[in-house]
Design a protein around this motif. Sequence first.
Motif, PDB file in Angstrom:
ATOM      1  N   GLU A 171       1.014  -1.149   0.112  1.00  0.00           N
ATOM      2  CA  GLU A 171      -0.035   0.012   0.045  1.00  0.00           C
ATOM      3  C   GLU A 171       0.856   1.302  -0.020  1.00  0.00           C
ATOM      4  O   GLU A 171       0.630   1.969  -0.757  1.00  0.00           O
ATOM      5  CB  GLU A 171      -0.863  -0.189   1.108  1.00  0.00           C
ATOM      6  CG  GLU A 171      -1.999   0.963   1.084  1.00  0.00           C
ATOM      7  CD  GLU A 171      -2.829   1.256   2.459  1.00  0.00           C
ATOM      8  OE1 GLU A 171      -2.798   0.375   3.297  1.00  0.00           O
ATOM      9  OE2 GLU A 171      -3.236   2.392   2.803  1.00  0.00           O
ATOM     10  N   ALA A 172       2.000   1.113   0.953  1.00  0.00           N
ATOM     11  CA  ALA A 172       2.650   2.341   1.011  1.00  0.00           C
ATOM     12  C   ALA A 172       3.706   2.597  -0.487  1.00  0.00           C
ATOM     13  O   ALA A 172       3.525   3.488  -0.922  1.00  0.00           O
ATOM     14  CB  ALA A 172       3.744   2.105   2.112  1.00  0.00           C
ATOM     15  N   PHE A 173       3.981   1.481  -1.044  1.00  0.00           N
ATOM     16  CA  PHE A 173       4.972   1.550  -1.886  1.00  0.00           C
ATOM     17  C   PHE A 173       3.931   1.966  -3.170  1.00  0.00           C
ATOM     18  O   PHE A 173       4.450   3.138  -4.282  1.00  0.00           O
ATOM     19  CB  PHE A 173       5.479   0.274  -2.335  1.00  0.00           C
ATOM     20  CG  PHE A 173       6.711   0.620  -3.370  1.00  0.00           C
ATOM     21  CD1 PHE A 173       7.798   1.241  -3.187  1.00  0.00           C
ATOM     22  CD2 PHE A 173       6.489  -0.070  -4.540  1.00  0.00           C
ATOM     23  CE1 PHE A 173       8.694   1.534  -4.101  1.00  0.00           C
ATOM     24  CE2 PHE A 173       7.645   0.022  -5.776  1.00  0.00           C
ATOM     25  CZ  PHE A 173       8.539   0.859  -5.521  1.00  0.00           C
ATOM     26  N   LYS A 276       3.884   6.436  10.051  1.00  0.00           N
ATOM     27  CA  LYS A 276       3.425   5.145  10.403  1.00  0.00           C
ATOM     28  C   LYS A 276       4.298   3.848  10.205  1.00  0.00           C
ATOM     29  O   LYS A 276       4.716   3.013  11.166  1.00  0.00           O
ATOM     30  CB  LYS A 276       2.158   4.687   9.277  1.00  0.00           C
ATOM     31  CG  LYS A 276       1.702   3.499   9.426  1.00  0.00           C
ATOM     32  CD  LYS A 276       0.233   3.534   8.397  1.00  0.00           C
ATOM     33  CE  LYS A 276       0.064   1.981   8.053  1.00  0.00           C
ATOM     34  NZ  LYS A 276      -1.189   1.873   7.343  1.00  0.00           N
ATOM     35  N   LEU A 277       5.347   4.190   9.031  1.00  0.00           N
ATOM     36  CA  LEU A 277       6.176   3.071   8.811  1.00  0.00           C
ATOM     37  C   LEU A 277       7.428   3.003   9.674  1.00  0.00           C
ATOM     38  O   LEU A 277       7.826   1.899  10.169  1.00  0.00           O
ATOM     39  CB  LEU A 277       6.815   2.907   7.412  1.00  0.00           C
ATOM     40  CG  LEU A 277       5.787   2.830   6.345  1.00  0.00           C
ATOM     41  CD1 LEU A 277       6.260   3.065   4.920  1.00  0.00           C
ATOM     42  CD2 LEU A 277       5.083   1.410   6.274  1.00  0.00           C
ATOM     43  N   GLY A 282      10.250   0.129  14.380  1.00  0.00           N
ATOM     44  CA  GLY A 282      10.722   0.592  15.569  1.00  0.00           C
ATOM     45  C   GLY A 282      12.149   1.429  15.459  1.00  0.00           C
ATOM     46  O   GLY A 282      13.076   1.382  15.897  1.00  0.00           O
ATOM     47  N   GLU A 283      11.656   2.467  14.478  1.00  0.00           N
ATOM     48  CA  GLU A 283      12.714   3.428  14.112  1.00  0.00           C
ATOM     49  C   GLU A 283      12.154   4.795  13.961  1.00  0.00           C
ATOM     50  O   GLU A 283      12.616   5.540  12.935  1.00  0.00           O
ATOM     51  CB  GLU A 283      13.612   3.288  12.783  1.00  0.00           C
ATOM     52  CG  GLU A 283      14.373   1.772  12.983  1.00  0.00           C
ATOM     53  CD  GLU A 283      15.534   1.727  11.688  1.00  0.00           C
ATOM     54  OE1 GLU A 283      16.605   1.129  11.859  1.00  0.00           O
ATOM     55  OE2 GLU A 283      15.051   2.118  10.404  1.00  0.00           O
ATOM     56  N   PRO A 284      11.350   5.242  15.193  1.00  0.00           N
ATOM     57  CA  PRO A 284      10.669   6.166  14.855  1.00  0.00           C
ATOM     58  C   PRO A 284      11.746   7.789  14.719  1.00  0.00           C
ATOM     59  O   PRO A 284      11.210   8.765  14.351  1.00  0.00           O
ATOM     60  CB  PRO A 284       9.893   6.608  15.955  1.00  0.00           C
ATOM     61  CG  PRO A 284      10.440   5.532  17.298  1.00  0.00           C
ATOM     62  CD  PRO A 284      11.000   4.620  16.260  1.00  0.00           C
ATOM     63  N   TYR A 287      11.483   9.498  11.788  1.00  0.00           N
ATOM     64  CA  TYR A 287      10.553  10.504  11.622  1.00  0.00           C
ATOM     65  C   TYR A 287      10.764  11.671  12.431  1.00  0.00           C
ATOM     66  O   TYR A 287      10.423  13.109  11.954  1.00  0.00           O
ATOM     67  CB  TYR A 287       9.298   9.775  11.633  1.00  0.00           C
ATOM     68  CG  TYR A 287       8.099  10.884  11.830  1.00  0.00           C
ATOM     69  CD1 TYR A 287       7.660  11.178  10.466  1.00  0.00           C
ATOM     70  CD2 TYR A 287       7.426  10.995  12.886  1.00  0.00           C
ATOM     71  CE1 TYR A 287       6.315  11.955  10.415  1.00  0.00           C
ATOM     72  CE2 TYR A 287       6.237  11.967  12.904  1.00  0.00           C
ATOM     73  CZ  TYR A 287       5.741  12.624  11.616  1.00  0.00           C
ATOM     74  OH  TYR A 287       4.814  13.397  11.596  1.00  0.00           O
ATOM     75  N   ASP A 288      11.068  11.403  13.618  1.00  0.00           N
ATOM     76  CA  ASP A 288      11.264  12.549  14.634  1.00  0.00           C
ATOM     77  C   ASP A 288      12.394  13.451  14.306  1.00  0.00           C
ATOM     78  O   ASP A 288      12.081  14.972  14.311  1.00  0.00           O
ATOM     79  CB  ASP A 288      11.620  12.148  15.864  1.00  0.00           C
ATOM     80  CG  ASP A 288      10.442  11.190  16.625  1.00  0.00           C
ATOM     81  OD1 ASP A 288       9.156  11.206  16.163  1.00  0.00           O
ATOM     82  OD2 ASP A 288      10.752  10.447  17.462  1.00  0.00           O
TER      83      ASP A 288
END
Length: 372
Positions: A171-173, A276-277, A282-284, A287-288
Amino acid sequence: MTATRGLEGIVATTSSISSIIDDTLTYVGYNIDDLAEHASFEEVIYLLWHRRLPTKAELDEIKKDLAENAELPKEVLDHFKTYPIKQVHPMAALRTAVSLLGLFDPEADEMTEEANYRKAIRLQAKIPTIVTAFSRIRKGLEPVAPRKDLSFAANFLYMLTGNEPDEIAVEAFNKALVLHADHELNASTFTARVCVATLSDVYSGITSAIGALKGPLHGGANEQVMKMLTEIGSIENVEPYIHNKLNNKEKIMGFGHRVYRKGDPRAKHLRKMSEKLTKLTGEPHWYDMSTKIEEIVTSEKGLPPNVDFYSASVYHSLGIDHDLFTPIFAVSRVSGWLAHILEQYANNRLIRPRAEYTGPGKQQYVPIEQRG
Ligand code: COA
Protein backbone atom coordinates in the motif's frame (compact mmCIF):
# COMPACT_ATOMS: atom_id res chain seq x y z
CA MET A 1 17.10 39.26 -26.06
CA THR A 2 17.14 38.86 -22.27
CA ALA A 3 17.59 35.43 -20.70
CA THR A 4 15.34 34.14 -17.92
CA ARG A 5 17.59 32.20 -15.52
CA GLY A 6 16.48 28.59 -15.24
CA LEU A 7 13.51 29.40 -17.53
CA GLU A 8 11.59 30.38 -14.38
CA GLY A 9 7.98 31.24 -15.15
CA ILE A 10 8.35 30.44 -18.87
CA VAL A 11 5.41 28.51 -20.32
CA ALA A 12 7.11 26.25 -22.85
CA THR A 13 4.28 24.03 -24.09
CA THR A 14 0.62 23.14 -23.73
CA SER A 15 -0.19 19.80 -22.11
CA SER A 16 -3.32 17.94 -21.03
CA ILE A 17 -1.52 15.55 -18.66
CA SER A 18 -0.98 17.21 -15.29
CA SER A 19 -1.36 20.68 -13.84
CA ILE A 20 -0.12 22.68 -10.87
CA ILE A 21 -2.50 25.53 -10.10
CA ASP A 22 -2.50 27.36 -6.74
CA ASP A 23 -0.28 24.66 -5.21
CA THR A 24 -2.75 21.92 -6.20
CA LEU A 25 -1.46 19.06 -8.35
CA THR A 26 -3.87 17.20 -10.62
CA TYR A 27 -3.42 14.40 -13.12
CA VAL A 28 -5.89 14.96 -15.99
CA GLY A 29 -8.04 16.98 -13.58
CA TYR A 30 -8.01 14.41 -10.75
CA ASN A 31 -6.62 15.80 -7.51
CA ILE A 32 -3.49 13.96 -6.43
CA ASP A 33 -4.94 13.65 -2.90
CA ASP A 34 -7.82 11.53 -4.24
CA LEU A 35 -5.57 9.42 -6.42
CA ALA A 36 -3.09 8.80 -3.59
CA GLU A 37 -5.90 7.53 -1.35
CA HIS A 38 -7.77 5.42 -3.88
CA ALA A 39 -5.94 4.62 -7.13
CA SER A 40 -3.60 1.80 -8.09
CA PHE A 41 -0.45 2.84 -9.93
CA GLU A 42 -1.63 0.86 -12.98
CA GLU A 43 -4.79 3.00 -13.09
CA VAL A 44 -2.65 6.13 -12.97
CA ILE A 45 -0.48 4.89 -15.86
CA TYR A 46 -3.64 4.36 -17.90
CA LEU A 47 -4.97 7.77 -16.88
CA LEU A 48 -1.78 9.56 -17.94
CA TRP A 49 -1.55 7.76 -21.27
CA HIS A 50 -5.24 7.86 -22.23
CA ARG A 51 -6.43 10.98 -20.32
CA ARG A 52 -9.26 9.05 -18.66
CA LEU A 53 -9.60 6.41 -15.98
CA PRO A 54 -9.82 2.84 -17.30
CA THR A 55 -12.84 0.56 -17.16
CA LYS A 56 -12.30 -2.74 -15.33
CA ALA A 57 -11.59 -4.50 -18.66
CA GLU A 58 -9.12 -1.80 -19.76
CA LEU A 59 -7.34 -1.94 -16.42
CA ASP A 60 -7.07 -5.73 -16.65
CA GLU A 61 -5.66 -5.39 -20.14
CA ILE A 62 -2.94 -2.87 -19.25
CA LYS A 63 -2.00 -4.97 -16.20
CA LYS A 64 -1.69 -8.02 -18.43
CA ASP A 65 0.37 -6.10 -21.02
CA LEU A 66 2.74 -4.83 -18.32
CA ALA A 67 3.10 -8.27 -16.74
CA GLU A 68 3.81 -9.92 -20.09
CA ASN A 69 6.52 -7.41 -20.98
CA ALA A 70 8.43 -7.30 -17.68
CA GLU A 71 11.18 -9.79 -18.55
CA LEU A 72 14.54 -8.46 -19.77
CA PRO A 73 16.54 -9.74 -22.71
CA LYS A 74 19.31 -12.03 -21.43
CA GLU A 75 21.89 -9.70 -23.01
CA VAL A 76 20.81 -6.84 -20.74
CA LEU A 77 21.06 -9.03 -17.62
CA ASP A 78 24.47 -10.33 -18.70
CA HIS A 79 25.63 -6.79 -19.41
CA PHE A 80 25.28 -5.84 -15.71
CA LYS A 81 27.96 -8.40 -14.92
CA THR A 82 30.44 -6.47 -17.06
CA TYR A 83 29.99 -3.21 -15.09
CA PRO A 84 32.62 -2.12 -12.53
CA ILE A 85 29.82 -2.93 -10.13
CA LYS A 86 31.17 -1.48 -6.88
CA GLN A 87 31.57 2.01 -8.34
CA VAL A 88 28.44 2.19 -10.51
CA HIS A 89 25.53 4.20 -9.15
CA PRO A 90 22.22 2.42 -9.89
CA MET A 91 20.97 5.54 -11.73
CA ALA A 92 23.94 5.30 -14.11
CA ALA A 93 23.25 1.58 -14.53
CA LEU A 94 19.58 2.32 -15.27
CA ARG A 95 20.47 5.02 -17.81
CA THR A 96 22.84 2.67 -19.63
CA ALA A 97 20.49 -0.33 -19.44
CA VAL A 98 17.57 1.64 -20.93
CA SER A 99 19.77 2.77 -23.79
CA LEU A 100 20.94 -0.83 -24.28
CA LEU A 101 17.37 -2.10 -24.19
CA GLY A 102 16.66 0.00 -27.27
CA LEU A 103 19.23 -2.01 -29.23
CA PHE A 104 17.20 -5.18 -28.67
CA ASP A 105 13.84 -3.67 -29.64
CA PRO A 106 13.25 -4.27 -33.36
CA GLU A 107 10.65 -1.47 -33.26
CA ALA A 108 13.00 1.09 -31.64
CA ASP A 109 12.91 3.41 -34.66
CA GLU A 110 9.38 2.58 -35.80
CA MET A 111 7.54 5.89 -35.35
CA THR A 112 3.86 4.98 -35.75
CA GLU A 113 1.54 5.81 -32.85
CA GLU A 114 0.87 2.10 -32.28
CA ALA A 115 4.56 1.16 -32.20
CA ASN A 116 5.34 4.02 -29.83
CA TYR A 117 2.56 2.85 -27.50
CA ARG A 118 3.95 -0.70 -27.54
CA LYS A 119 7.38 0.71 -26.63
CA ALA A 120 5.79 2.68 -23.79
CA ILE A 121 4.37 -0.55 -22.36
CA ARG A 122 7.74 -2.30 -22.71
CA LEU A 123 9.68 0.48 -21.00
CA GLN A 124 7.17 0.88 -18.17
CA ALA A 125 7.21 -2.89 -17.64
CA LYS A 126 10.97 -3.45 -17.87
CA ILE A 127 12.36 -0.51 -15.86
CA PRO A 128 11.38 -2.08 -12.48
CA THR A 129 13.05 -5.33 -13.60
CA ILE A 130 16.23 -3.42 -14.51
CA VAL A 131 16.38 -1.66 -11.13
CA THR A 132 15.74 -4.79 -9.07
CA ALA A 133 17.97 -7.10 -11.16
CA PHE A 134 20.88 -4.66 -10.96
CA SER A 135 20.39 -4.32 -7.21
CA ARG A 136 20.59 -8.10 -6.76
CA ILE A 137 23.43 -8.76 -9.19
CA ARG A 138 25.68 -6.21 -7.48
CA LYS A 139 25.14 -8.10 -4.22
CA GLY A 140 26.10 -11.39 -5.85
CA LEU A 141 22.47 -12.58 -5.90
CA GLU A 142 20.50 -14.02 -8.81
CA PRO A 143 17.81 -11.71 -10.26
CA VAL A 144 14.25 -12.68 -9.34
CA ALA A 145 11.96 -13.13 -12.36
CA PRO A 146 8.84 -10.93 -12.44
CA ARG A 147 5.52 -12.51 -11.45
CA LYS A 148 2.35 -12.04 -13.49
CA ASP A 149 -0.06 -12.43 -10.57
CA LEU A 150 1.22 -9.50 -8.49
CA SER A 151 0.36 -5.82 -8.72
CA PHE A 152 2.99 -3.44 -10.14
CA ALA A 153 3.93 -2.25 -6.64
CA ALA A 154 4.01 -5.75 -5.11
CA ASN A 155 6.01 -7.15 -8.02
CA PHE A 156 8.71 -4.51 -7.62
CA LEU A 157 9.20 -5.32 -3.92
CA TYR A 158 9.07 -9.04 -4.69
CA MET A 159 11.73 -8.80 -7.41
CA LEU A 160 13.90 -6.73 -5.06
CA THR A 161 13.85 -9.13 -2.13
CA GLY A 162 12.62 -12.47 -3.46
CA ASN A 163 9.86 -12.41 -0.83
CA GLU A 164 6.22 -11.54 -1.28
CA PRO A 165 5.73 -8.18 0.50
CA ASP A 166 3.04 -7.62 3.16
CA GLU A 167 -0.05 -5.51 2.54
CA ILE A 168 1.22 -2.45 4.39
CA ALA A 169 4.41 -2.33 2.32
CA VAL A 170 2.47 -2.73 -0.94
CA GLU A 171 0.00 0.00 0.00
CA ALA A 172 2.80 2.41 0.93
CA PHE A 173 4.82 1.66 -2.18
CA ASN A 174 1.79 1.96 -4.47
CA LYS A 175 1.02 5.35 -2.93
CA ALA A 176 4.60 6.52 -3.44
CA LEU A 177 4.43 5.44 -7.11
CA VAL A 178 1.13 7.31 -7.61
CA LEU A 179 2.55 10.47 -6.04
CA HIS A 180 5.69 10.50 -8.21
CA ALA A 181 4.05 9.60 -11.55
CA ASP A 182 3.86 13.01 -13.20
CA HIS A 183 4.61 16.61 -12.40
CA GLU A 184 3.95 18.96 -15.29
CA LEU A 185 7.06 20.29 -17.01
CA ASN A 186 9.70 19.28 -14.44
CA ALA A 187 13.35 19.14 -15.55
CA SER A 188 13.45 15.48 -16.63
CA THR A 189 10.10 15.65 -18.43
CA PHE A 190 11.21 18.77 -20.27
CA THR A 191 14.45 16.95 -21.18
CA ALA A 192 12.46 14.03 -22.60
CA ARG A 193 10.27 16.39 -24.65
CA VAL A 194 13.25 18.35 -26.00
CA CYS A 195 14.88 15.07 -27.05
CA VAL A 196 11.91 13.56 -28.87
CA ALA A 197 10.89 16.88 -30.43
CA THR A 198 13.81 16.28 -32.80
CA LEU A 199 11.84 13.14 -33.77
CA SER A 200 14.38 11.00 -31.99
CA ASP A 201 13.09 7.67 -30.63
CA VAL A 202 11.37 6.81 -27.32
CA TYR A 203 14.45 5.03 -25.87
CA SER A 204 16.56 8.15 -26.47
CA GLY A 205 13.89 10.31 -24.79
CA ILE A 206 13.75 8.10 -21.67
CA THR A 207 17.54 7.75 -21.48
CA SER A 208 17.88 11.54 -21.56
CA ALA A 209 15.19 11.94 -18.90
CA ILE A 210 16.93 9.47 -16.57
CA GLY A 211 20.11 11.52 -16.93
CA ALA A 212 18.25 14.68 -15.86
CA LEU A 213 16.46 12.97 -12.96
CA LYS A 214 19.79 11.72 -11.56
CA GLY A 215 20.95 15.16 -10.37
CA PRO A 216 20.60 16.09 -6.68
CA LEU A 217 18.55 19.22 -7.47
CA HIS A 218 15.90 16.93 -9.01
CA GLY A 219 15.29 13.21 -8.30
CA GLY A 220 18.68 12.68 -6.69
CA ALA A 221 17.52 14.71 -3.68
CA ASN A 222 15.77 11.77 -1.95
CA GLU A 223 19.03 9.82 -1.61
CA GLN A 224 20.75 12.96 -0.29
CA VAL A 225 18.01 13.40 2.33
CA MET A 226 18.74 9.94 3.74
CA LYS A 227 22.45 10.68 3.68
CA MET A 228 21.77 13.83 5.72
CA LEU A 229 19.53 11.98 8.22
CA THR A 230 22.21 9.31 8.66
CA GLU A 231 24.90 11.96 9.19
CA ILE A 232 22.76 13.75 11.78
CA GLY A 233 22.18 10.43 13.56
CA SER A 234 20.00 11.58 16.47
CA ILE A 235 17.45 14.23 17.38
CA GLU A 236 19.89 16.23 19.59
CA ASN A 237 22.14 16.80 16.60
CA VAL A 238 19.43 18.20 14.33
CA GLU A 239 19.61 21.83 15.48
CA PRO A 240 23.39 22.35 15.32
CA TYR A 241 23.63 20.42 12.03
CA ILE A 242 20.90 22.37 10.24
CA HIS A 243 21.98 25.74 11.63
CA ASN A 244 25.52 25.07 10.53
CA LYS A 245 24.34 24.27 6.98
CA LEU A 246 22.11 27.32 6.82
CA ASN A 247 24.89 29.58 8.17
CA ASN A 248 27.19 28.21 5.46
CA LYS A 249 24.49 28.95 2.86
CA GLU A 250 24.26 25.25 2.01
CA LYS A 251 21.00 23.85 0.70
CA ILE A 252 18.95 21.46 2.81
CA MET A 253 17.97 18.60 0.52
CA GLY A 254 14.25 17.90 0.27
CA PHE A 255 13.22 21.55 0.77
CA GLY A 256 12.18 24.27 -1.62
CA HIS A 257 10.55 24.11 -5.00
CA ARG A 258 10.56 26.15 -8.18
CA VAL A 259 6.77 26.10 -8.57
CA TYR A 260 5.15 25.59 -5.13
CA ARG A 261 5.09 28.47 -2.69
CA LYS A 262 2.87 27.32 0.20
CA GLY A 263 4.00 23.71 -0.06
CA ASP A 264 4.27 20.56 -2.14
CA PRO A 265 0.89 18.76 -1.92
CA ARG A 266 2.60 15.36 -2.18
CA ALA A 267 4.71 15.87 0.96
CA LYS A 268 1.85 15.47 3.47
CA HIS A 269 1.04 11.96 2.20
CA LEU A 270 4.66 10.87 2.50
CA ARG A 271 4.93 12.50 5.93
CA LYS A 272 1.96 10.43 7.14
CA MET A 273 3.46 7.25 5.67
CA SER A 274 6.82 8.03 7.21
CA GLU A 275 5.24 8.39 10.67
CA LYS A 276 3.41 5.08 10.32
CA LEU A 277 6.24 3.03 8.81
CA THR A 278 9.05 4.28 11.06
CA LYS A 279 6.90 3.36 14.09
CA LEU A 280 6.21 -0.10 12.66
CA THR A 281 9.91 -0.76 12.04
CA GLY A 282 10.85 0.46 15.52
CA GLU A 283 12.87 3.37 14.12
CA PRO A 284 10.69 6.42 14.89
CA HIS A 285 13.80 8.60 15.20
CA TRP A 286 13.93 8.99 11.40
CA TYR A 287 10.49 10.60 11.45
CA ASP A 288 11.19 12.61 14.60
CA MET A 289 14.41 13.98 13.14
CA SER A 290 12.61 14.80 9.88
CA THR A 291 9.84 16.76 11.60
CA LYS A 292 12.43 18.68 13.64
CA ILE A 293 14.31 19.58 10.44
CA GLU A 294 11.03 20.66 8.85
CA GLU A 295 10.28 22.89 11.85
CA ILE A 296 13.64 24.67 11.60
CA VAL A 297 13.83 25.05 7.81
CA THR A 298 10.22 26.21 7.56
CA SER A 299 10.53 28.80 10.31
CA GLU A 300 14.00 30.08 9.41
CA LYS A 301 13.91 29.93 5.60
CA GLY A 302 10.20 29.78 4.87
CA LEU A 303 10.83 26.68 2.76
CA PRO A 304 8.38 23.77 3.04
CA PRO A 305 9.45 20.15 2.38
CA ASN A 306 9.04 18.75 -1.12
CA VAL A 307 8.21 15.23 -2.34
CA ASP A 308 11.75 13.99 -1.71
CA PHE A 309 11.98 14.84 1.99
CA TYR A 310 9.69 12.27 3.61
CA SER A 311 10.00 9.73 0.78
CA ALA A 312 13.54 9.08 2.09
CA SER A 313 12.41 7.71 5.47
CA VAL A 314 9.49 5.89 3.77
CA TYR A 315 11.78 3.98 1.40
CA HIS A 316 14.31 3.34 4.17
CA SER A 317 11.51 1.84 6.30
CA LEU A 318 10.61 -0.48 3.40
CA GLY A 319 14.17 -1.87 3.63
CA ILE A 320 15.28 -0.30 0.34
CA ASP A 321 18.97 0.55 -0.20
CA HIS A 322 19.49 4.31 -0.15
CA ASP A 323 21.04 4.54 -3.62
CA LEU A 324 17.91 2.91 -5.09
CA PHE A 325 15.67 5.80 -4.00
CA THR A 326 16.23 7.80 -7.21
CA PRO A 327 15.86 4.77 -9.53
CA ILE A 328 12.52 4.15 -7.76
CA PHE A 329 11.53 7.71 -8.62
CA ALA A 330 12.28 6.74 -12.25
CA VAL A 331 10.20 3.53 -11.97
CA SER A 332 7.22 5.78 -11.32
CA ARG A 333 8.08 8.92 -13.33
CA VAL A 334 8.66 6.93 -16.52
CA SER A 335 4.85 6.81 -16.76
CA GLY A 336 4.75 10.61 -16.94
CA TRP A 337 7.74 10.84 -19.28
CA LEU A 338 6.06 8.40 -21.66
CA ALA A 339 2.76 10.31 -21.55
CA HIS A 340 4.63 13.52 -22.41
CA ILE A 341 6.66 11.86 -25.17
CA LEU A 342 3.48 10.52 -26.81
CA GLU A 343 1.85 13.95 -26.43
CA GLN A 344 4.89 15.63 -27.99
CA TYR A 345 4.87 13.28 -31.01
CA ALA A 346 1.16 13.87 -31.51
CA ASN A 347 1.64 17.63 -32.00
CA ASN A 348 5.34 18.07 -32.59
CA ARG A 349 7.43 21.13 -33.17
CA LEU A 350 11.20 21.29 -32.63
CA ILE A 351 12.07 22.84 -29.24
CA ARG A 352 14.84 25.32 -29.86
CA PRO A 353 15.06 28.39 -27.63
CA ARG A 354 17.62 31.20 -27.89
CA ALA A 355 20.54 32.29 -25.71
CA GLU A 356 21.44 35.82 -24.65
CA TYR A 357 25.04 36.15 -25.81
CA THR A 358 27.43 37.45 -23.12
CA GLY A 359 30.82 36.73 -24.80
CA PRO A 360 33.22 39.22 -26.41
CA GLY A 361 32.16 41.51 -29.26
CA LYS A 362 33.47 41.37 -32.81
CA GLN A 363 37.03 39.93 -32.97
CA GLN A 364 39.59 39.56 -35.73
CA TYR A 365 40.98 36.07 -36.47
CA VAL A 366 44.78 35.98 -35.89
CA PRO A 367 46.79 33.19 -37.61
CA ILE A 368 48.44 30.87 -35.04
CA GLU A 369 52.01 31.95 -35.97
CA GLN A 370 51.15 35.53 -35.04
CA ARG A 371 49.56 34.79 -31.65
CA GLY A 372 51.68 35.78 -28.58
N1 COA B 1 17.83 24.90 1.38
C1 COA B 1 18.26 26.15 1.68
N2 COA B 1 18.05 27.21 0.90
C2 COA B 1 17.35 27.00 -0.22
C3 COA B 1 16.86 25.74 -0.58
C4 COA B 1 17.12 24.67 0.26
N3 COA B 1 16.69 23.44 -0.03
N4 COA B 1 16.18 25.84 -1.74
C5 COA B 1 16.25 27.12 -2.12
N5 COA B 1 16.95 27.83 -1.20
C6 COA B 1 17.25 29.24 -1.24
C7 COA B 1 18.45 29.49 -2.16
O1 COA B 1 19.67 29.39 -1.49
C8 COA B 1 18.15 30.86 -2.69
O2 COA B 1 18.49 31.79 -1.70
P1 COA B 1 19.14 33.20 -2.10
O3 COA B 1 18.09 33.90 -2.92
O4 COA B 1 19.41 33.83 -0.77
O5 COA B 1 20.37 32.88 -2.88
C9 COA B 1 16.62 30.87 -2.81
O6 COA B 1 16.16 29.92 -1.84
C10 COA B 1 16.13 30.47 -4.20
O7 COA B 1 16.74 29.21 -4.53
P2 COA B 1 17.01 28.68 -6.00
O8 COA B 1 17.98 27.56 -5.94
O9 COA B 1 17.32 29.83 -6.92
O10 COA B 1 15.55 28.17 -6.35
P3 COA B 1 15.15 27.32 -7.61
O11 COA B 1 13.75 27.58 -7.88
O12 COA B 1 16.14 27.53 -8.70
O13 COA B 1 15.40 25.82 -7.11
C11 COA B 1 15.17 23.77 -6.08
C12 COA B 1 14.43 24.94 -6.71
C13 COA B 1 14.17 22.66 -5.79
C14 COA B 1 16.23 23.24 -7.04
C15 COA B 1 15.83 24.24 -4.76
O14 COA B 1 14.85 24.62 -3.83
C16 COA B 1 16.75 23.18 -4.17
O15 COA B 1 17.93 23.10 -4.56
N6 COA B 1 16.24 22.32 -3.23
C17 COA B 1 17.03 21.24 -2.70
C18 COA B 1 17.06 20.07 -3.66
C19 COA B 1 15.75 19.34 -3.73
O16 COA B 1 15.15 19.02 -2.71
N7 COA B 1 15.32 19.03 -4.95
C20 COA B 1 14.12 18.28 -5.20
C21 COA B 1 13.08 19.16 -5.80
S1 COA B 1 11.52 18.29 -5.91
